[in-house]
Design an enzyme around this catalytic site. Structure first.
Site, PDB file in Angstrom:
ATOM      1  NE  ARG A 130      -2.010  12.563   4.845  1.00  0.00           N
ATOM      2  CZ  ARG A 130      -1.154  11.648   4.805  1.00  0.00           C
ATOM      3  NH1 ARG A 130      -1.099  10.743   3.449  1.00  0.00           N
ATOM      4  NH2 ARG A 130      -0.322  11.612   5.431  1.00  0.00           N
ATOM      5  CD  GLU A 180       2.604   7.183   9.624  1.00  0.00           C
ATOM      6  OE1 GLU A 180       2.555   8.109  10.533  1.00  0.00           O
ATOM      7  OE2 GLU A 180       2.697   7.444   8.509  1.00  0.00           O
ATOM      8  CG  LEU A 190      -5.342   4.466   1.757  1.00  0.00           C
ATOM      9  CD1 LEU A 190      -4.496   3.324   1.511  1.00  0.00           C
ATOM     10  CD2 LEU A 190      -4.585   4.824   3.198  1.00  0.00           C
ATOM     11  CB  THR A 191     -10.253   7.148   0.630  1.00  0.00           C
ATOM     12  OG1 THR A 191      -9.528   7.842   1.824  1.00  0.00           O
ATOM     13  CG2 THR A 191     -11.829   6.524   1.215  1.00  0.00           C
ATOM     14  CG  PHE A 204       1.785  -9.829   5.127  1.00  0.00           C
ATOM     15  CD1 PHE A 204       0.598  -9.344   4.652  1.00  0.00           C
ATOM     16  CD2 PHE A 204       1.525 -10.525   6.396  1.00  0.00           C
ATOM     17  CE1 PHE A 204      -0.565  -8.964   5.327  1.00  0.00           C
ATOM     18  CE2 PHE A 204       0.336 -10.216   7.077  1.00  0.00           C
ATOM     19  CZ  PHE A 204      -0.678  -9.904   6.713  1.00  0.00           C
ATOM     20  CE1 TYR A 247      -4.394   0.653   5.068  1.00  0.00           C
ATOM     21  CE2 TYR A 247      -2.437   0.644   6.796  1.00  0.00           C
ATOM     22  CZ  TYR A 247      -2.778   0.395   5.539  1.00  0.00           C
ATOM     23  OH  TYR A 247      -2.285   0.494   4.468  1.00  0.00           O
ATOM     24  CB  VAL A 255      -1.029   0.056   1.181  1.00  0.00           C
ATOM     25  CG1 VAL A 255      -1.644   1.374   1.148  1.00  0.00           C
ATOM     26  CG2 VAL A 255      -1.751  -1.156   1.235  1.00  0.00           C
ATOM     27  N   GLY A 273      -7.055  11.650  -1.293  1.00  0.00           N
ATOM     28  CA  GLY A 273      -8.126  10.379  -1.237  1.00  0.00           C
ATOM     29  C   GLY A 273      -7.940   9.001  -2.019  1.00  0.00           C
ATOM     30  CB  VAL A 304      -0.635   7.336  -2.030  1.00  0.00           C
ATOM     31  CG1 VAL A 304      -0.873   8.831  -2.813  1.00  0.00           C
ATOM     32  CG2 VAL A 304      -1.688   6.557  -1.906  1.00  0.00           C
TER      33      VAL A 304
HETATM   34  C1  LIG Z   1      -0.479   6.129   4.181  1.00  0.00           C
HETATM   35  C2  LIG Z   1      -0.869   6.523   2.713  1.00  0.00           C
HETATM   36  C3  LIG Z   1      -0.897   5.425   1.843  1.00  0.00           C
HETATM   37  C4  LIG Z   1      -2.351   7.488   2.723  1.00  0.00           C
HETATM   38  O1  LIG Z   1      -2.386   7.753   1.329  1.00  0.00           O
HETATM   39  P1  LIG Z   1      -3.370   8.894   0.899  1.00  0.00           P
HETATM   40  O2  LIG Z   1      -3.685   8.877  -0.404  1.00  0.00           O
HETATM   41  O3  LIG Z   1      -2.697  10.332   1.349  1.00  0.00           O
HETATM   42  O4  LIG Z   1      -4.721   8.769   1.757  1.00  0.00           O
HETATM   43  P2  LIG Z   1      -6.198   9.643   1.894  1.00  0.00           P
HETATM   44  O5  LIG Z   1      -5.906  10.763   0.943  1.00  0.00           O
HETATM   45  O6  LIG Z   1      -7.024   8.599   1.101  1.00  0.00           O
HETATM   46  O7  LIG Z   1      -6.535   9.660   3.292  1.00  0.00           O
HETATM   47  C5  LIG Z   1      -7.611   9.313   4.009  1.00  0.00           C
HETATM   48  C6  LIG Z   1      -7.483   9.731   5.229  1.00  0.00           C
HETATM   49  O8  LIG Z   1      -6.669   9.300   6.252  1.00  0.00           O
HETATM   50  C7  LIG Z   1      -5.837  10.253   6.679  1.00  0.00           C
HETATM   51  N1  LIG Z   1      -4.514   9.714   6.623  1.00  0.00           N
HETATM   52  C8  LIG Z   1      -3.987   9.020   5.623  1.00  0.00           C
HETATM   53  N2  LIG Z   1      -2.569   8.638   5.729  1.00  0.00           N
HETATM   54  C9  LIG Z   1      -2.149   9.086   7.088  1.00  0.00           C
HETATM   55  C10 LIG Z   1      -0.888   9.140   7.693  1.00  0.00           C
HETATM   56  N3  LIG Z   1       0.045   8.721   7.560  1.00  0.00           N
HETATM   57  N4  LIG Z   1      -1.210   9.926   8.938  1.00  0.00           N
HETATM   58  C11 LIG Z   1      -2.142  10.430   9.301  1.00  0.00           C
HETATM   59  N5  LIG Z   1      -3.524  10.519   8.547  1.00  0.00           N
HETATM   60  C12 LIG Z   1      -3.431  10.073   7.375  1.00  0.00           C
HETATM   61  C13 LIG Z   1      -5.846  11.478   5.793  1.00  0.00           C
HETATM   62  O9  LIG Z   1      -5.426  12.723   6.431  1.00  0.00           O
HETATM   63  C14 LIG Z   1      -7.390  11.365   5.474  1.00  0.00           C
HETATM   64  O10 LIG Z   1      -8.137  11.878   6.540  1.00  0.00           O
HETATM   65  P3  LIG Z   1      -9.536  12.668   6.277  1.00  0.00           P
HETATM   66  O11 LIG Z   1     -10.300  12.000   5.708  1.00  0.00           O
HETATM   67  O12 LIG Z   1      -9.806  13.011   7.572  1.00  0.00           O
HETATM   68  O13 LIG Z   1      -9.112  13.898   5.539  1.00  0.00           O
HETATM   69  C15 LIG Z   1       0.336   7.400   2.280  1.00  0.00           C
HETATM   70  O14 LIG Z   1       0.484   8.697   2.780  1.00  0.00           O
HETATM   71  C16 LIG Z   1       1.628   6.774   2.141  1.00  0.00           C
HETATM   72  O15 LIG Z   1       1.925   6.034   0.888  1.00  0.00           O
HETATM   73  N6  LIG Z   1       2.667   6.685   3.055  1.00  0.00           N
HETATM   74  C17 LIG Z   1       3.960   6.151   2.879  1.00  0.00           C
HETATM   75  C18 LIG Z   1       3.929   4.603   2.798  1.00  0.00           C
HETATM   76  C19 LIG Z   1       2.835   4.105   3.854  1.00  0.00           C
HETATM   77  O16 LIG Z   1       2.857   4.207   5.047  1.00  0.00           O
HETATM   78  N7  LIG Z   1       2.092   2.956   3.386  1.00  0.00           N
HETATM   79  C20 LIG Z   1       1.024   2.423   4.158  1.00  0.00           C
HETATM   80  C21 LIG Z   1       1.830   0.856   4.262  1.00  0.00           C
HETATM   81  S1  LIG Z   1       0.788  -0.207   5.246  1.00  0.00           S
END
Ligand SMILES: CC(C)(COP(=O)(O)OP(=O)(O)OC[C@H]1O[C@@H](n2cnc3c(N)ncnc32)[C@H](O)[C@@H]1OP(=O)(O)O)[C@@H](O)C(=O)NCCC(=O)NCCS
Length: 408
Positions: A89, A118, A93-94, A408, A122, A81, A91, A83
């Site tokens: 931010r 983090e 991931l959503t 994983f 989720y 997973v 949307g 982005v």
């Molecule tokens: C974590 C990650 C996938 C989030 O993707 P994204 O497209 O920015 O997420 P979204 O825009 O769909 O966010 C949905 C909501 O979750 C919150 N959110 C998502 N990731 C967050 C984070 N790391 N910390 C705090 N809030 C987070 C957003 O603020 C948003 O909140 P809202 O609905 O209140 O505005 C991205 O930041 C990323 O790739 N991070 C680094 C790699 C990682 O951690 N991957 C996950 C592996 S398990």
């Protein structure tokens, strides 16, 4: 932003792999790209495309999850997973989570699992922290056992090729006995045993693999050593990546082996069950210093009724659960759970509820590792029938807390 979410094709896989690593701060070199590009089909890949380019990724391994009572349920393991930092931010991931959960429902999956980078990410998608892991260190001089538990144990070091043949079966025997463990597909083992130099701690050795047999019990450990001769005194560190077995005595024998490796000053266990019985076999148990206690496996009930029917329960009782599921509203309902040690029935009902909780809290309680009373104390579960919380803890609780050892 016009974004399309769909499965990736074999041709798109290299781009998917590259995009999947960038959010973790990793840029794959040519050799690693070549290897990773061949892994199409190891897991299902899903991506977000903008103008034909991949800007977000997700995926799922084909896995089963051991549940309390000795059986297991099909439970895809969500992976890869990420982005791109250019698109965070917005949307994505959503959107990926929505599509993935729709796919899981379409495939008839009862449960999904993941490991979270983090713990803030989720819960909003209905995943709940379900197993806990500890990292702990023990100075070898204090690794003394109350009794010699390694008597009769036979140890054998395996090279990579032997490990590939032996360890999957040993793991499979042990994981069936431990709720919270997930199966390890062939592609997982291939990646783990490959043990590329870039993935080791700087200066760490290749992984050593040791298998231990004690009568009918069997276990294995995978560890690496880091040399240190400061002041001309050998004070290596030994990092235990994996240590598991079919019973506490065989695990204790493995610990004795690990604590016996010469030239080592400190042994670090990367992932232990918080309540590992072997701790209680040490003569000076406080010396096993717990460094972190953290969430490990997160569980999402994709189909609440089928998930709840998939496990067994500690005592027989009937509970009505009012389940809130904002992200998958088709799951939201009142469920009557007829639970028992031999199995369970679960159906939707209009009857008066005993507890109200969201699907994430139910995911936390699913493997018996998180008490509903604790969650109620945090204001996350509502008791609607007096005494229902205590009853639910008895029903859902596990004699041996769940634990997962598969990254994983
Ligand atoms: C974590 C990650 C996938 C989030 O993707 P994204 O497209 O920015 O997420 P979204 O825009 O769909 O966010 C949905 C909501 O979750 C919150 N959110 C998502 N990731 C967050 C984070 N790391 N910390 C705090 N809030 C987070 C957003 O603020 C948003 O909140 P809202 O609905 O209140 O505005 C991205 O930041 C990323 O790739 N991070 C680094 C790699 C990682 O951690 N991957 C996950 C592996 S398990």
């Amino acid at each position: 932003m016009d974004v399309e979410i769909r499965e990736v094709t074999a041709e798109e896989w290299p781009e998917y792999v590259r995009a999947e690593h960038i959010p973790f701060g990793v840029q794959l070199g040519d050799a690693e790209m070549k290897y990773q590009s061949q892994r199409f089909g190891h897991w299902n890949g899903l991506a977000a495309f903008e103008e034909g380019r991949i800007v977000g990724t997700a995926g799922d391994w084909d896995m089963r999850l051991t549940v309390p009572g000795g059986s297991d349920v099909h439970a895809p393991g969500v992976t890869a997973v990420g982005v791109l930092p250019t698109h965070r931010r917005q949307g994505l991931l959503t959107a990926l989570m929505r599509r993935q959960l729709d796919d899981f429902r379409g495939r008839g999956e009862p449960v999904a699992t993941l490991l979270a980078a983090e713990s803030v990410i989720y819960g909003r998608f209905g995943y709940g922290w379900a197993t806990t892991s500890a990292a702990a260190e023990l100075d070898r001089v204090h690794g003394v056992f109350r009794e010699d538990t390694a008597a009769g144990a036979r140890f054998e070091l395996l090279d990579k090729a032997e490990a590939a043949k032996v360890l999957p079966d040993v793991f499979e025997g042990a994981r069936r006995l431990q709720a919270g463990q997930v199966t390890r597909p062939d592609g997982w083992w291939e990646q783990f045993l490959r043990d590329p130099e870039w993935a080791r701690d700087e200066g760490g050795s290749e992984l050593f693999h040791v298998v231990c047999r004690m009568g009918d019990d069997v276990g294995f450990a995978c560890y690496r050593l880091k040399e240190n001769w400061d002041d001309n005194i050998p004070q290596y560190r030994l990092f235990v990546n994996q240590a598991m077995g079919t019973s506490p005595p065989v695990r204790a024998a493995l610990w004795q082996y690990l604590l016996g490796v010469d030239l080592v000053a400190t042994v670090r266990f990367e992932n232990l069950p918080v309540e590992e019985p072997v701790r209680w076999m040490l003569r000076d148990p406080r010396r096993l210093r717990t460094r972190t206690v953290s969430d490990f496996l997160w569980v999402r009930l994709v189909d609440v009724a089928r998930a709840l029917e998939g496990r067994r329960y500690r005592i027989a009782d009937r509970l009505v659960l009012d389940v809130v599921d904002a992200f998958l509203p088709e799951n939201e309902a009142r469920y009557e759970l007829d639970a028992g040690p031999d199995g369970a029935g679960c159906r939707r009902t209009n009857g008066p509820p005993d507890l109200r909780l969201s699907v994430a809290e139910l995911g936390s309680a699913y493997l018996g590792g998180v008490s509903l009373t604790s969650l109620a104390g945090a204001g996350r579960v509502e008791e609607l029938t007096p005494g229902a919380l205590a009853r639910a803890d008895l029903v859902f609780g596990a004699d041996v807390p769940p634990w997962c050892s598969t990254d994983f």
